[in-house]
Design a protein around this motif. Structure first.
Motif, PDB file in Angstrom:
ATOM      1  N   GLU A 177      -5.998   0.152  -6.090  1.00 35.47           N
ATOM      2  CA  GLU A 177      -5.754   0.815  -4.803  1.00 35.47           C
ATOM      3  C   GLU A 177      -6.338   2.212  -4.760  1.00 35.47           C
ATOM      4  N   VAL A 193      -5.617   9.077  -2.772  1.00 33.47           N
ATOM      5  CA  VAL A 193      -4.612   8.210  -3.387  1.00 33.47           C
ATOM      6  C   VAL A 193      -4.674   8.387  -4.900  1.00 33.47           C
ATOM      7  N   LEU A 205       0.820  -1.203   0.000  1.00 31.95           N
ATOM      8  CA  LEU A 205       0.000   0.000   0.000  1.00 31.95           C
ATOM      9  C   LEU A 205       0.857   1.258   0.000  1.00 31.95           C
ATOM     10  N   SER A 264      -2.546   5.489   1.527  1.00 34.72           N
ATOM     11  CA  SER A 264      -3.524   4.455   1.870  1.00 34.72           C
ATOM     12  C   SER A 264      -3.373   4.012   3.316  1.00 34.72           C
ATOM     13  N   SER A 287      -8.986   2.791  -1.740  1.00 32.04           N
ATOM     14  CA  SER A 287      -8.552   3.677  -0.646  1.00 32.04           C
ATOM     15  C   SER A 287      -9.402   4.934  -0.571  1.00 32.04           C
ATOM     16  N   TYR A 321      -4.686  -4.658   2.550  1.00 34.20           N
ATOM     17  CA  TYR A 321      -5.380  -3.812   3.519  1.00 34.20           C
ATOM     18  C   TYR A 321      -5.539  -4.540   4.856  1.00 34.20           C
TER      19      TYR A 321
END
Length: 454
Positions: free
Chosen positions: A138, A413, A53, A57, A142, A90
């Motif tokens: 992502e 993000v 990540l 994030s 996020s 995550y």
């Protein structure tokens, strides 16, 4: 019975040593297996850390205070494995995240309750808030978590109708890209024109005012003054020049826009123009908006601010132009300080202002009213938003005005840079190599092998 000889004792010692080594090896292996079962260690050796990540994030996940449930609704087992692998990143960072895969054909009731209308969707729920994603990279996941964690975001109304900076226009002066960044953070952003027959809403909203190109009417200015008097929250992006009827608003806030345009030698040296002023890490003053903020911000065509009253508590956010001045004439390539007309720097470029409303008949102390005034609107415009810390500074201002201090310095993000930029020469060489040289080499290799086999 004969006593053991030295050779026999040596042999026995080696046997027991081997057995002890085996037992210790098995013990170490068992302990390692137990530790591996309890703790996982993941290392990403890719150049861009593509399989872990991003810091933004991780900061978003650090704000989670209640469980987040993620469900992948798909019939495709391979897609389910891909979703599980991505969500595992995550889960490794936050124990509050749970993930499961549901085949909508086998559990149609759950799919219907989640509003699933097609295969391959990711459903996130946090408390009583939900969001469904059709993309699960992502950036999408996020930002969705950030929006869910924010809850019902403050509605941002952007003043329009007088030639202000637009949230839908595509010119360099407009605020389209900044509006998009605010939407990613969970805010609702819309254009707003003052209704002469009604008051400007103050509940769960804030007003963004940028420099107008035509003068506001007396009725509109009166509505703005009433909005502030009733506790409205405001981000005011000013510019050098006329206030287009908003001078009473400045008086009500107890501030003054300095005459002229700021000339900053540091910005002049960096950008080659006296129109650019820079705020480096040393220019920021202690405040929640600038806490841990180390990025350089760019302010094109800016003016300074000064406080004229004490009704509002004002804190400078950035003081810039240590060797600069407020130019009263035109900005030319040969611009220079004129001690007879120009105002010597440094100047305050932005102010964070608070006012404590009266408690009235209630014993509960209301939250302070928050306003931010900036002597430049270009720093959040499309043409300059991506420079340095401009976008993050603007988001920090909005988060502070909205009362979301815990989300300051958490930016949306952005997708990782996966593009390859080549010069025209490199592109031509690469294309020639793949289209001509590589096929010729393969053909030559095949010809040599064929000739030798003959």
């Amino acid at each position: 019975m004969n006593p053991p000889t030295p050779d026999m004792r040596s042999t026995t010692h080696r046997v027991w040593q081997s057995r002890l080594t085996l037992v210790l090896a098995l013990l170490v292996a068992g302990l390692s297996l137990a530790l591996a079962h309890r703790h996982s260690l993941v290392m990403d050796w890719t150049a861009t850390a593509r399989h872990t990540l991003q810091p933004a994030s991780r900061e978003i996940l650090d704000q989670l205070e209640q469980p987040l449930t993620v469900i992948a609704f798909t019939r495709d087992q391979q897609l389910a494995k891909t979703m599980a692998s991505r969500m595992a990143r995550y889960q490794r960072h936050s124990p509050l995240i749970s993930f499961e895969t549901i085949n909508p054909d086998r559990q149609p009731a759950k799919a219907a309750s989640a509003g699933i209308d097609q295969d391959g969707l990711l459903h996130l729920s946090l408390g009583d808030r939900t969001e469904t994603l059709r993309q699960f990279d992502e950036q999408s996941v996020s930002n969705a978590i950030l929006r869910l964690n924010r809850g019902r975001g403050v509605e941002i109304r952007v003043l329009a109708g007088h030639g202000e900076r637009s949230i839908t226009g595509q010119s360099n002066r407009d605020l389209t890209h900044f509006a998009s960044a605010l939407t990613q953070q969970g805010f609702s952003v819309s254009s707003y024109q003052i209704d002469p027959a009604g008051a400007i809403p103050t509940d769960n909203s804030l007003l963004l005012v940028s420099t107008a190109q035509s003068r506001l009417s007396g009725t509109e200015v009166a509505k703005l003054l009433a909005f502030i008097a009733e506790g409205g929250r405001l981000l005011w992006l000013g510019d050098p020049g006329e206030l287009q009827g908003l001078k009473p608003l400045a008086i009500q806030l107890g501030l003054r826009f300095l005459p002229g345009t700021l000339v900053d030698p540091a910005g002049m040296q960096t950008a080659g123009s006296g129109a650019f002023a820079l705020a480096t890490s040393g220019a920021y003053r202690p405040h929640a908006i600038t806490r841990d903020f180390q990025l350089t911000s760019v302010f094109p065509l800016a003016t300074g601010l000064s406080q004229t009253g004490n009704r509002w508590q004002a804190t400078p956010l950035a003081i810039i132009g240590q060797q600069g001045w407020m130019e009263q004439g035109d900005l030319t390539e040969a611009v220079a300080f004129d001690p007879q007309h120009d105002l010597l720097g440094p100047v305050t470029i932005a102010l964070a202002m608070t006012h404590q409303p009266s408690t009235g008949v209630s014993d509960q102390r209301p939250a302070p009213q928050r306003v931010v005034v900036v002597g430049d609107g270009d720093f959040l415009a499309n043409g300059y938003l991506a420079n340095g810390g401009n976008r993050q500074l603007g988001l920090n201002m909005i988060n502070w005005i909205a009362g979301d201090d815990h989300l300051i310095n958490i930016e949306p993000v952005v997708a990782a840079d996966t593009t390859l930029e080549l010069s025209s020469t490199h592109a031509a060489v690469t294309g020639l190599g793949f289209l001509l040289i590589v096929p010729l080499l393969l053909a030559a290799t095949g010809g040599i092998i064929w000739w030798r086999r003959r």
